[in-house]
Design an enzyme around this catalytic site. Structure first.
Site, PDB file in Angstrom:
ATOM      1  N   LYS A   1       0.616  14.276 -15.242  1.00 11.23           N
ATOM      2  CA  LYS A   1       1.251  14.601 -16.702  1.00 11.23           C
ATOM      3  C   LYS A   1       2.807  15.902 -16.713  1.00 11.23           C
ATOM      4  O   LYS A   1       2.634  17.197 -15.829  1.00 11.23           O
ATOM      5  CB  LYS A   1       0.711  16.042 -17.962  1.00 11.23           C
ATOM      6  CG  LYS A   1       1.094  15.884 -19.078  1.00 11.23           C
ATOM      7  CD  LYS A   1       0.181  16.387 -20.001  1.00 11.23           C
ATOM      8  CE  LYS A   1       0.723  16.777 -21.462  1.00 11.23           C
ATOM      9  NZ  LYS A   1       1.801  17.064 -20.951  1.00 11.23           N
TER      10      LYS A   1
ATOM     11  N   CYS B   1       0.928  -1.370  -0.022  1.00 15.57           N
ATOM     12  CA  CYS B   1      -0.178   0.094  -0.104  1.00 15.57           C
ATOM     13  C   CYS B   1       1.133   1.104  -0.681  1.00 15.57           C
ATOM     14  O   CYS B   1       0.387   2.309  -0.269  1.00 15.57           O
ATOM     15  CB  CYS B   1      -1.216  -0.088   1.247  1.00 15.57           C
ATOM     16  SG  CYS B   1       0.078  -0.020   2.602  1.00 15.57           S
TER      17      CYS B   1
END
Length: 1009
Positions: free
Chosen positions: A508, A108
């Site tokens: 991005k 996790c």
């Protein structure tokens, strides 16, 4: 009664029985005598079980791992040692309490809090040359979730006592782990049984040996693979597995003396393709030529060479020649005036210039007949690519030109310039070869291999008619794969429609895209344009990639490389990867953010869904902080979650998001991903914008050759009283507008002559224009919009430029005084780098920042508007308004310089509480309307609105709501705009009610009407 004992190891403690004892009498007697070193812990088969922490002496110096050893005292005369060395070297697990809280869970990725019980998996240490082990820590729940999804043959925890250190646990943790083990066993009941334990044997000296000859006890270094994914090579024979043989099918079928090999026939083919506007017709023309040839009796030329020459812009070779150099060299060869050739070159086609002057040359006339073959042309181009000196290049060009007709030389020059001007791309050419040829080429970028496989399949069809084999699409190692691309996404709703299966939302990164190829110890790095990446950006990755992928001997990774700050862990801005820029950041590393894997250990993964590729990547890659890291990616299934992510990214000043369908395959060259950037949202309302003056122009190329199509944009610097350059802009104008601008713009041709650069212009050499305006104070003002303001030392406006500029409006209502000047441009740049107070909501298609709208708040055009929230403007907003808002100019025009992320003083929307799915649309709209701030469309506009105007109250309400100021009749002289007569204020601009509605519809000020 004599004592006998049995030694067990954790993995086999419960699996073995008394029958498996191997008899011996003396070897471990010394250990049996030292009872003080053993402690009673449990019972096995009714007999006491003792635990010894120190390794058994007889095991020291052997290949067996040192670990807790279990000893059982049994009645009888025999003693035995169980479990062979293969089993003893199996995967181990341990358990303890987190000591410092710094270790992270491998599954996790969260930190394991100090004092919390954790389970560790003992694995080989890939970071140490001397070997050894390391521990991967997991939360208890995370460990069993991982084991639940593991393969049936993977070693699992079957008993609490298999965990080293279990005896030190509290009862609660023991019960918790025991319950997880029971649940895991019940779920794995239908899985294949574990292989039988290999029985070990003892030699007369007491050494443990394996019954299998040559058994290896070294842990496998093969990559881990997840359930349901079999990474086995495809043995279909379609993929390129070996180098292309020297004698290819294409060349073996070629008859060099046939006219299909002549350059003349190649030129005819190019002309026919160029003359037909239909792409389907272009493909059919090429297909007919490759099948029937020039005579219709079959093609007798070299298929590969023909296709290669038809794609000079795709299969590029560097010839170290630009237009001016070509003109210079041929002016010597033709013995003509270079200035005349340079003037003709202004028409934009160097090949046509060479043809014209070749035909006019008296001292070097063209050949009477074309006899050149494409093989000879290819040999010439190969020779030319190896030449760098002018004299050598001139001699090579002269040699080939002596055998050329004028049209032959024109064609060769176009091959050198990588443009045959056929208006057709790789798809139209390769589709003529095979329906799958284009897709196969995009994947492998190996044209010769694609052609050979097409011809091989054709041979198979001739042998067995009706058994046509489809051309496979496979990546080719060490050859760049055309990267998968993303299309612009303008709304949350469009993204949800394009990705119905859910999506991965990925940051991005503002870096440089890099495709990494590894084949053993050899590495290659390719840019987005498939060119080799500069070594200083990627040279050190060869030291870290083997550590990050310990089980990978060959791979192709899709990634982004950028400079990352070691102190903050945050990426540095675009452009810092340059040698000089990088030197300014001493405490920073070049980091590779990996977001996809399309080839691994001789297996192509392109046809696998993204969710599997991502899982495969996580299973086979180990992060190396600030060197090799996973890209940040989150799975999104709800529109509200996506809207929140877009909001957070824009507020943090990041470039945007890339959205990918979780079920999508990797499609080279296809724009099937989505990209969300601030300049895409709300019809570009968030884009960086400035009003700049046209200072000069450049000749265009191709279809725009011979005309001004690229424009030098700049701003005025009051400090130096000179004009500075900001950007070159080539986009935004259609053909009709460009044609009109040729006559409208007042330009003086200077042909980049440094002596003709005026003193009022500060410009670097690389931006010397072909044309210059005689007086910048009379020049046109254009609204230039881009993705963001950026730093570019090549421009003189304090290094500020605009990334991806385009002209969005010709500002006839502005002059040089009301355009953006340098101080204002600096302020816009600073505002663009601040966190934007902006919220994206999941509303109607195409309105990602407006949410919904109520009917009572609609203007006459039906555009959605809402009431202004009773919130005070922020300090930064007031500051920006004070600096950039000039309410009155000399000619009465309003100053409307725009900032980057927002218009100055503008808040597109404030954060609103999320609307639960299932609530009524009206309720959601009301909530949004109550919390949203309107666009400041009329900021700085002082309007006199006569009370007698029809629909006066409604006009007043909307004008004031959008930040306009109304003046009374006695104060009409201070108005910038007047609705009605201008008798009392001739300097004000006269407008109409339609002007107010037009501004609201377009969300900006428009020309008075």
């Amino acid at each position: 009664m004599s004592l006998a004992f049995k030694i067990f190891f954790p993995q086999t403690l419960r699996a073995l029985s008394r029958k498996e004892l191997c008899l011996f009498r003396k070897h471990h007697w010394r250990d049996v005598r030292q009872f003080s070193q053993w402690s009673e812990t449990d019972l096995l088969h009714g007999h006491p079980l003792f635990l010894r922490r120190k390794p058994v002496l007889s095991f020291q110096g052997s290949h067996l791992r040192s670990r807790a050893t279990y000893l059982v005292f049994l009645p009888g005369l025999h003693v035995g040692l169980c479990s062979g060395p293969c089993e003893m070297a199996e995967q181990r697990f341990c358990v303890d309490y987190a000591k410092r809280g710094t270790a992270g869970c491998k599954k996790c990725k969260e930190k394991i809090v100090k004092g919390v019980c954790r389970i560790g998996k003992v694995v080989p240490n890939p970071f140490s040359e001397s070997g050894g082990d390391m521990k991967e820590w997991y939360h208890i729940k995370c460990m069993f979730e991982k084991l639940e999804r593991a393969r049936a043959t993977t070693k699992k925890i079957e008993d609490l006592t298999e965990l080293e250190g279990w005896e030190e646990l509290e009862d609660n943790e023991k019960e918790q782990i025991t319950q997880h083990i029971a649940d895991l066993s019940s779920k794995a009941a239908g899985t294949p049984k574990k292989k039988a334990v290999v029985q070990a044997k003892l030699t007369t000296t007491g050494q443990v040996t394996s019954p299998v000859k040559g058994a290896s006890f070294v842990t496998s270094t093969n990559p881990r693979k997840f359930s349901g994914f079999s990474a086995k090579p495809n043995n279909s024979g379609e993929a390129p597995s070996s180098p292309t043989p020297k004698r290819s099918l294409s060349s073996s079928k070629c008859d060099p003396r046939h006219k299909d090999c002549l350059l003349r026939e190649f030129r005819k083919l190019c002309a026919m393709v160029a003359d037909n506007p239909s792409y389907n017709t272009k493909t059919q023309i090429i297909q007919d030529f490759l099948r029937k040839g020039s005579a219709g009796d079959g093609f007798h030329g070299d298929v590969y060479l023909t296709v290669k020459l038809l794609l000079p812009g795709v299969i590029k070779t560097v010839y170290n020649l630009n237009d001016k150099q070509i003109v210079k060299l041929f002016s010597r060869i033709f013995n003509c005036n270079p200035d005349d050739m340079a003037r003709d070159l202004e028409q934009g086609d160097v090949s046509e210039t060479i043809r014209v002057f070749f035909e006019q040359s008296k001292s070097f006339p063209p050949a009477a007949k074309s006899l050149l073959t494409i093989q000879e042309v290819d040999e010439f181009l190969l020779r030319l690519s190896k030449l760098t000196k002018e004299d050598e290049q001139q001699q090579a060009l002269q040699d080939i030109a002596s055998r050329c007709t004028a049209n032959d030389l024109k064609c060769i020059i176009r091959l050198i310039k990588h443009d045959l001007k056929m208006n057709s791309g790789a798809k139209h050419v390769l589709d003529a070869l095979d329906p799958n040829a284009y897709e196969a080429f995009k994947a492998s970028r190996n044209l010769q291999d694609v052609v050979e496989r097409v011809l091989h399949n054709a041979q198979e069809v001739e042998k067995e008619p009706g058994q046509r084999r489809a051309l496979s699409v496979q990546a080719s190692l060490m050859t760049p794969v055309q990267p998968m691309l993303a299309e612009a996404c303008k709304s949350v709703e469009y993204a949800m429609k394009k990705c119905p299966n859910g999506m991965f939302s990925e940051i991005k990164y503002d870096g440089e895209r890099v495709q990494v190829h590894k084949n053993g110890d050899h590495f290659s790095y390719f840019s987005r344009s498939l060119k080799p990446v500069l070594p200083h950006k990627v040279a050190h990755f060869k030291d870290y990639i083997p550590q990050a992928f310990p089980g990978g001997h060959s791979m192709i990774l899709d990634s982004e490389v950028l400079l990352i700050d070691n102190k903050t862990g945050k990426p540095l801005p675009f452009g810092t990867l340059g040698v000089h820029k990088k030197a300014a950041f001493q405490d920073a590393n070049v980091c590779l953010f990996v977001f996809d894997c399309i080839y691994f250990n001789d297996v192509s993964l392109m046809d696998r869904p993204l969710c599997e590729r991502r899982k495969f990547l996580h299973d086979n890659m180990v992060e190396i902080p600030n060197r090799i890291m996973f890209s940040e990616m989150k799975r999104v299934t709800k529109a509200l979650d996506l809207a929140d992510m877009i909001t957070r990214v824009i507020q943090e000043g990041l470039e945007g998001l890339v959205l990918k369908d979780v079920k999508g395959t990797y499609e080279p060259g296809k724009r099937h991903w989505l990209k969300v950037k601030k300049d895409y949202l709300n019809e570009g309302a968030m884009a960086d914008t400035a009003d700049l003056v046209v200072l000069g122009a450049f000749y265009g190329q191709g279809s725009k050759g011979g005309m001004m199509s690229i424009f030098l944009m700049g701003c005025y610097d009051p400090g130096s009283q000179k004009w500075c350059t900001v950007t070159k802009c080539a986009g935004g104008h259609d053909d009709a507008t460009l044609a009109r601008l040729q006559n409208e713009l007042d330009m003086v041709k200077i042909s980049k002559d440094p002596s003709k650069i005026p003193s009022w212009l500060k410009v670097n050499k690389i931006y010397y224009p072909d044309f210059i305006v005689p007086d910048p104070k009379k020049a046109a003002v254009w609204e230039i919009t881009g993705a963001e303001f950026s730093k570019s030392e090549a421009h003189t406006a304090d290094g500020i430029s605009i990334r991806f500029p385009r002209c969005t409006r010709i500002r006839d209502d502005k002059d040089w005084k009301s355009a953006t000047n340098l101080p204002q441009l600096k302020e816009l740049y600073q505002l663009s780098k601040e966190k934007a107070d902006f919220t994206v909501v999941a509303g109607d298609e195409g309105s990602s920042t407006t949410g919904g709208s109520s009917e009572e708040n609609k203007g006459p055009s039906g555009s959605a508007v809402s009431r202004k929230a009773p919130s005070k403007p922020s300090a930064s907003t007031k500051k920006a308004e004070g600096k950039l808002s000039n309410s009155n100019s000399k000619d009465g025009n309003m100053q409307t310089a725009k900032p980057s992320a927002m218009k100055v003083g503008e808040k597109l929307a404030t954060k609103s509480s999320p609307v639960k799915v299932g609530e009524k649309r009206k309720a959601a709209d009301e909530t949004l309307c109550q919390t949203k701030v309107l666009l400041d469309i009329f900021t700085g506009v002082r309007l006199y609105l006569p009370p007698s105007t029809p629909d006066f109250s409604r006009l007043r309400r909307y004008f004031v709501a959008f930040d306009g100021d109304l003046v009374q009749e006695f104060d009409m002289t201070s108005a910038t705009h007047v609705l009605g007569s201008r008798d009392k204020n001739p300097a004000a601009q006269q407008v109409s009610p339609e002007w107010i509605w037009a501004c609201i519809r377009k969300r900006r000020l428009v020309a008075p009407c």
